[in-house]
Design a protein around this motif. Structure first.
Motif, short mmCIF file in Angstrom:
data_model
loop_
_atom_site.label_atom_id
_atom_site.label_comp_id
_atom_site.label_asym_id
_atom_site.label_seq_id
_atom_site.Cartn_x
_atom_site.Cartn_y
_atom_site.Cartn_z
N LYS A 1 3.22 -7.86 -15.77
CA LYS A 1 4.48 -8.21 -15.11
C LYS A 1 5.07 -9.48 -15.67
O LYS A 1 6.27 -9.60 -15.83
CB LYS A 1 4.36 -8.23 -13.59
N GLU A 2 4.23 -10.46 -16.00
CA GLU A 2 4.82 -11.76 -16.38
C GLU A 2 5.47 -11.73 -17.76
O GLU A 2 6.42 -12.46 -17.99
CB GLU A 2 3.82 -12.90 -16.26
N ILE A 3 5.01 -10.88 -18.66
CA ILE A 3 5.64 -10.94 -19.99
C ILE A 3 6.52 -9.74 -20.30
O ILE A 3 7.35 -9.82 -21.20
CB ILE A 3 4.62 -11.18 -21.13
N THR B 1 -3.91 -16.84 -12.97
CA THR B 1 -5.05 -16.37 -13.77
C THR B 1 -6.32 -17.14 -13.44
O THR B 1 -7.42 -16.56 -13.40
CB THR B 1 -4.69 -16.50 -15.26
N SER B 2 -6.19 -18.43 -13.17
CA SER B 2 -7.38 -19.23 -12.84
C SER B 2 -7.98 -18.75 -11.52
O SER B 2 -9.21 -18.80 -11.34
CB SER B 2 -7.01 -20.71 -12.76
N TRP B 3 -7.16 -18.31 -10.63
CA TRP B 3 -7.66 -17.75 -9.36
C TRP B 3 -8.41 -16.44 -9.64
O TRP B 3 -9.46 -16.17 -9.04
CB TRP B 3 -6.46 -17.53 -8.42
N ILE C 1 -10.36 -24.65 -10.55
CA ILE C 1 -10.21 -24.08 -11.90
C ILE C 1 -8.76 -24.23 -12.34
O ILE C 1 -7.85 -23.85 -11.60
CB ILE C 1 -10.60 -22.58 -11.91
N SER C 2 -8.56 -24.75 -13.53
CA SER C 2 -7.19 -24.90 -14.04
C SER C 2 -7.19 -25.05 -15.55
O SER C 2 -7.92 -25.89 -16.08
CB SER C 2 -6.54 -26.13 -13.40
N GLN C 3 -6.41 -24.24 -16.21
CA GLN C 3 -6.25 -24.40 -17.66
C GLN C 3 -5.61 -25.74 -17.95
O GLN C 3 -6.13 -26.55 -18.69
CB GLN C 3 -5.41 -23.24 -18.21
N SER C 4 -4.41 -25.94 -17.37
CA SER C 4 -3.61 -27.13 -17.70
C SER C 4 -4.18 -28.41 -17.12
O SER C 4 -3.98 -29.49 -17.66
CB SER C 4 -2.20 -26.96 -17.15
N GLY C 5 -4.87 -28.28 -15.99
CA GLY C 5 -5.36 -29.48 -15.30
C GLY C 5 -4.23 -30.23 -14.62
O GLY C 5 -4.41 -31.39 -14.22
N GLU C 6 -3.07 -29.62 -14.48
CA GLU C 6 -1.92 -30.31 -13.88
C GLU C 6 -1.30 -29.52 -12.74
O GLU C 6 -0.28 -29.96 -12.20
CB GLU C 6 -0.83 -30.56 -14.94
N THR C 7 -1.83 -28.37 -12.39
CA THR C 7 -1.18 -27.52 -11.38
C THR C 7 -1.13 -28.23 -10.03
O THR C 7 -2.18 -28.59 -9.46
CB THR C 7 -1.93 -26.18 -11.29
N ALA C 8 0.09 -28.42 -9.52
CA ALA C 8 0.29 -29.26 -8.33
C ALA C 8 -0.49 -28.73 -7.13
O ALA C 8 -1.13 -29.49 -6.41
CB ALA C 8 1.77 -29.35 -8.01
C1 F6R Z 1 -0.71 -16.46 -15.86
C2 F6R Z 1 -0.62 -17.90 -15.84
C3 F6R Z 1 -0.52 -18.59 -14.53
C4 F6R Z 1 -1.55 -19.73 -14.48
C5 F6R Z 1 -1.38 -20.55 -13.18
C6 F6R Z 1 -2.43 -21.63 -13.07
O1 F6R Z 1 -0.80 -15.99 -17.16
O2 F6R Z 1 -0.62 -18.54 -16.85
O3 F6R Z 1 -0.70 -17.71 -13.47
O4 F6R Z 1 -2.82 -19.17 -14.56
O5 F6R Z 1 -0.11 -21.13 -13.16
O6 F6R Z 1 -2.35 -22.53 -14.12
P1 F6R Z 1 -3.53 -23.49 -14.47
O7 F6R Z 1 -4.68 -22.67 -14.89
O8 F6R Z 1 -3.01 -24.35 -15.57
O9 F6R Z 1 -3.84 -24.28 -13.23
#
Ligand code: F6R
Length: 613
Positions: free
Chosen positions: A492-494, A307-309, A351-358
Motif C-alpha cells: 500500500k505505501e509504495i 514496520t518496526s512494530w 524498536i526504530s530504524q530512524s531512532g527519531e520517531t516521535a
Molecule cells: C514502512 C515504514 C514506516 C516506519 C515507521 C517507523 O515502510 O517505513 O512504517 O517503519 O514510520 O519508523 P522507525 O522505524 O524509524 O521508528
C-alpha cells in the motif's frame, strides 16, 4: 520529517546545500528552499516540489555566498506551497530560519507578534520563530545567539533550527530540542544537518547536539555550544563510521531495490561479533549489563511504529517461544495515550530504524518515567532514541534511504532473534542442542536470503499480472502473520493499492467476503507448525475464485497443485521464516510500484523519519 542542512566556511555554500538536501530528501519532499548570505545580502529561493524543482527554480540566478541554509519540507502546518516552504524571513528581512519540528504554542506567540507589528506571510508554525528572534534581538539589543536562546525559552514544542542574520554574515546559530541536529567540523568550515548524510563527504568529525543545546558557529571563533539556560557545554566530537558509497544507489534504479538486495550483507552485519558459532554463544555487548534483567523479566513490552512494530510482533513470538517470557507489543502512538500499566518490573524494547520517531520516543519516556528498563533496537547511530535508552543494540543495517523500510526490518528481526535465543539459553529454556541448532540455522540465513533474491525474475512476472489490482489480501499464521502485515504495508505505501494483512484463519470471520476473481491473495504457506491449516485456508480462497500467490518451502508439491503461483524459499525453522519470506513480498511491492509508475523511493505523503505525532 523535514531535513535541514547548513554551511559556513570558505567554499560556495549553494552546491553543498543542494547536494545535502538531496541526501535528506527522504525526510520530506513536498517543498524545498535555500538562503544564501553574501556580505550583507540575503538571497532566498524556495518553491513547492522536490529539490530538483528548487534547482530549476534557481536556474541561473545568483548563488554566491559562503554561508547558507537549506530545507526540504514535509508539511504539518499549512499546505505544501511556495510561501510555506522554508527558509522563513523576519519582517525586517534580516533573519532567515529553517526548522524541523512543531511549535505547539505558535498561535499565542503569533497573536502577540502580530500585535507588535510583525507581518506573517505563511501558514506555518515555524514563522513565529523567526519573528520572535527578530523581536527579541531588537527589543533586548542582543546578538543573534542570545536572541535565539531567549526565544527558545518561550517556545513549547520540538525543533531543530538554523538561523542566519544578514547583519552578521560570519555567524550561524543552530539549536535543537526533540528533533535531531548534527554539527560537522571540517577544516575552516562547519556544517549542520538533520543527520550525518550531507556531512560525511566533507568531514568525519561531528557533534550530536543534545536537547536544549545551541551551537554558535563563528567564522573566526569556531564552534561554541551553550544551552538554553546559558551554561557553556564542551562539544563532544565523535568520528563518523558512515561510508559515502552506502548513500549512493550503487547502480540500482532505486534505493529500495538496492536495500532489498543488501539484506544478505545487512543481516550478516547485524550478527557479526554477536553470534559466535565456534563458542556456541550469543554476545550482545550493548545489553551485557542488562542480561540479568532480561532473564528475570516477568514481562516484556515492545513498542514501535509501522514496520518496526511488525518486527516487534515477530519478537513477541520469539521471546515467548524461546525464553517463555510474556510479551505485549504496542503501537507506540496508542501506548503513550492510554495510561498503560507499566512499572519497575517491566522491560521495554523500543524498536526504530530512524531512532527519531516521535511516538516511539514519547512511549519510551513514559515507560522510563514509570521506572521501566528501556532497551533500544535502532539503526541510526547517535539517534535520539538510542540516546534515551538504558542500553541497546544497533542493527548495523547501514543507512536506509528508500522511504519503505526493508533491510531495517530484517535487521531488527535478526537482533530480536539473537536476544531471544540468548535469554532462552541463559534461562535454561532452550537446551544446549536446540540453542546450537538455531544458531547454525540463523548463521545460514544470509546465504538463504541470497537464494531468495534469485527468484526476482519470477516475481517480476507475477507483479506484471497483478499490477492493476485495486485490492490485495496477505495471509499468514504464527510467525508469518506479522510478515503478512508487513507485506500489505509494503504494497500500500509504495503502489497505493489497498492491501490488508490478516491471520490466515481469521479470514473466514470477515475478509473472505471480499474474495472474488479480481482479488490477489498472498499467502505464506511454508512447511511448519501450521502448514496444513494454511493449505486449508488456500482451498477456501480458491473455492471463491481468488488468485493465490503462495510463498512455499522449496520442493513443496501440495500448494503448487492448488495455487496460481508459488515462490519457493529455502527450508528453515518456523522462527526464522520471516527473515526469508518477507523478501519476495518486498520485491513484489517494489516491482508492482515501478510498473505502476510510482515514485518508489519517495511515495506520496510519506517521510522516512516521522518526528511529529
Ligand atoms: C514502512 C515504514 C514506516 C516506519 C515507521 C517507523 O515502510 O517505513 O512504517 O517503519 O514510520 O519508523 P522507525 O522505524 O524509524 O521508528
Amino acid at each position: 520529517m523535514c531535513g535541514i542542512v547548513a554551511y559556513l566556511g570558505d567554499k560556495e555554500a549553494y552546491p553543498i546545500l543542494v547536494n545535502g538536501l538531496k541526501r535528506l530528501e527522504y525526510r520530506g519532499y513536498d517543498s524545498a528552499g535555500v538562503a544564501l548570505l553574501h556580505e550583507d545580502k540575503l538571497t532566498i529561493y524556495k518553491c513547492q516540489g522536490k529539490v530538483s524543482d528548487l534547482e530549476a527554480h534557481v536556474g541561473d540566478g545568483p548563488t554566491t555566498g559562503t554561508v547558507g541554509i537549506g530545507h526540504t519540507r514535509w508539511a504539518t502546518h499549512g499546505p505544501p506551497n511556495d510561501v510555506n516552504a522554508h527558509p522563513h524571513q523576519s519582517t525586517s528581512g534580516d533573519l532567515a530560519l529553517i526548522h524541523n519540528g512543531i511549535i505547539e504554542n505558535y498561535a499565542s506567540l503569533k497573536e502577540e507578534l502580530v500585535h507588535r507589528g510583525h507581518t506573517f506571510l505563511s501558514d506555518t508554525d515555524t514563522e513565529v520563530l523567526v519573528h520572535l528572534i527578530d523581536d527579541i534581538q531588537r527589543s533586548e539589543k542582543v546578538d543573534l545567539a542570545e536572541a535565539v536562546r531567549l526565544a527558545l525559552n518561550s517556545v513549547v514544542g520540538a525543533y531543530a533550527i538554523v538561523v542566519l542574520d544578514r547583519k552578521d554574515p560570519d555567524v550561524m546559530v543552530a539549536a535543537r530540542k526533540s528533533s535531531p541536529l548534527v554539527i560537522g567540523i571540517g577544516d575552516g568550515e562547519h556544517f549542520a544537518a538533520s543527520d550525518a548524510t550531507p556531512i560525511v563527504e566533507h568531514t568525519k568529525n561531528v557533534v550530536y547536539l543534545e536537547d536544549g543545546e545551541i551551537a554558535v558557529i563563528d567564522r573566526k571563533k569556531g564552534l561554541k555550544i551553550r544551552n538554553t539556560k546559558n551554561q557553556d557545554k564542551t562539544p563532544f566530537i565523535q568520528e563518523l563510521e558512515m561510508h559515502l558509497e552506502t548513500l549512493e544507489k550503487g547502480g540500482y534504479d532505486h534505493f529500495m531495490l538496492k536495500e532489498i538486495h543488501e539484506q544478505p550483507r545487512s543481516i550478516r552485519d547485524s550478527m557479526r561479533g554477536r553470534l559466535n558459532l565456534a563458542k556456541g554463544e550469543v554476545v550482545l555487548g550493548g545489553i551485557k549489563d542488562y542480561e540479568q534483567r532480561f532473564v528475570n523479566a516477568k514481562r516484556i513490552l515492545i513498542v514501535g511504529c509501522g514496520t518496526s512494530w511488525h518486527a516487534g510482533m515477530v519478537g513477541e513470538y520469539l521471546f515467548e517461544e524461546f525464553a517463555r517470557i510474556p510479551v505485549e507489543v504496542e503501537y507506540a502512538s496508542e501506548f503513550r495515550y492510554r495510561n498503560p500499566v507499566v512499572g519497575e518490573d517491566d522491560l521495554v524494547i523500543a524498536i526504530s530504524q530512524s531512532g527519531e520517531t516521535a511516538d516511539t520516543m514519547a512511549a519510551m519516556e513514559l515507560a522510563k518515567n514509570k521506572g521501566a528498563t528501556i532497551i533500544g533496537i535502532c539503526n541510526v547511530v547517535g539517534s535520539s532514541i538510542a540516546r534515551i535508552t538504558h542500553a541497546g543494540s544497533y542493527t548495523h543495517a547501514g543507512p536506509e534511504i528508500g522511504v519503505a523500510s526493508t533491510k531495517a526490518f530484517t535487521a531488527q528481526v535478526t537482533l530480536l532473534t539473537l536476544m531471544a535465543l540468548m535469554v532462552g539459553q541463559k534461562k535454561g529454556v532452550l537446551s544446549g542442542s536446540s540453542f546450537y541448532r538455531l544458531l547454525n540455522e540463523l548463521d545460514a540465513i544470509p546465504d538463504k536470503v541470497q537464494r531468495v533474491l534469485k527468484t526476482e525474475d519470477q516475481i517480476k512476472y507475477i507483479a506484471d499480472i497483478y499490477k492493476d489490482a485495486s485490492n490485495a489480501l496477505y495471509l499468514g499464521r504464527g510467525y508469518s502473520f506479522p510478515v503478512a502485515l508487513e507485506g500489505a504495508l509494503k504494497l500500500k505505501e509504495i503502489s497505493y493499492i489497498h492491501a490488508e494483512g490478516y491471520p490466515a484463519a481469521e479470514m473466514k470471520h470477515g475478509p473472505i467476503a471480499l474474495i472474488d476473481e479480481a482479488m490477489p491473495v498472498f499467502v505464506i504457506a511454508t512447511k511448519g507448525a501450521s502448514y496444513e491449516k494454511v493449505v486449508s485456508n488456500i482451498q477456501e480462497v480458491k473455492a471463491r475464485k481468488g488468485k493465490i500467490i503462495a510463498i512455499v518451502t522449496e520442493g513443496d508439491t501440495v500448494v503448487k497443485g492448488i495455487a496460481d503461483h508459488v515462490i519457493e524459499i529455502p527450508e528453515t525453522p518456523d522462527a526464522l521464516v520471516p527473515l526469508l519470506s518477507v523478501v519476495p513480498l518486498q520485491l513484489i511491492s517494489y516491482h508492482i510500484a515501478v510498473m505502476r509508475g510510482c515514485n518508489v523511493d519517495q511515495p506520496r505523503n510519506l517521510a522516512k523519519s516521522v518526528t511529529v505525532e
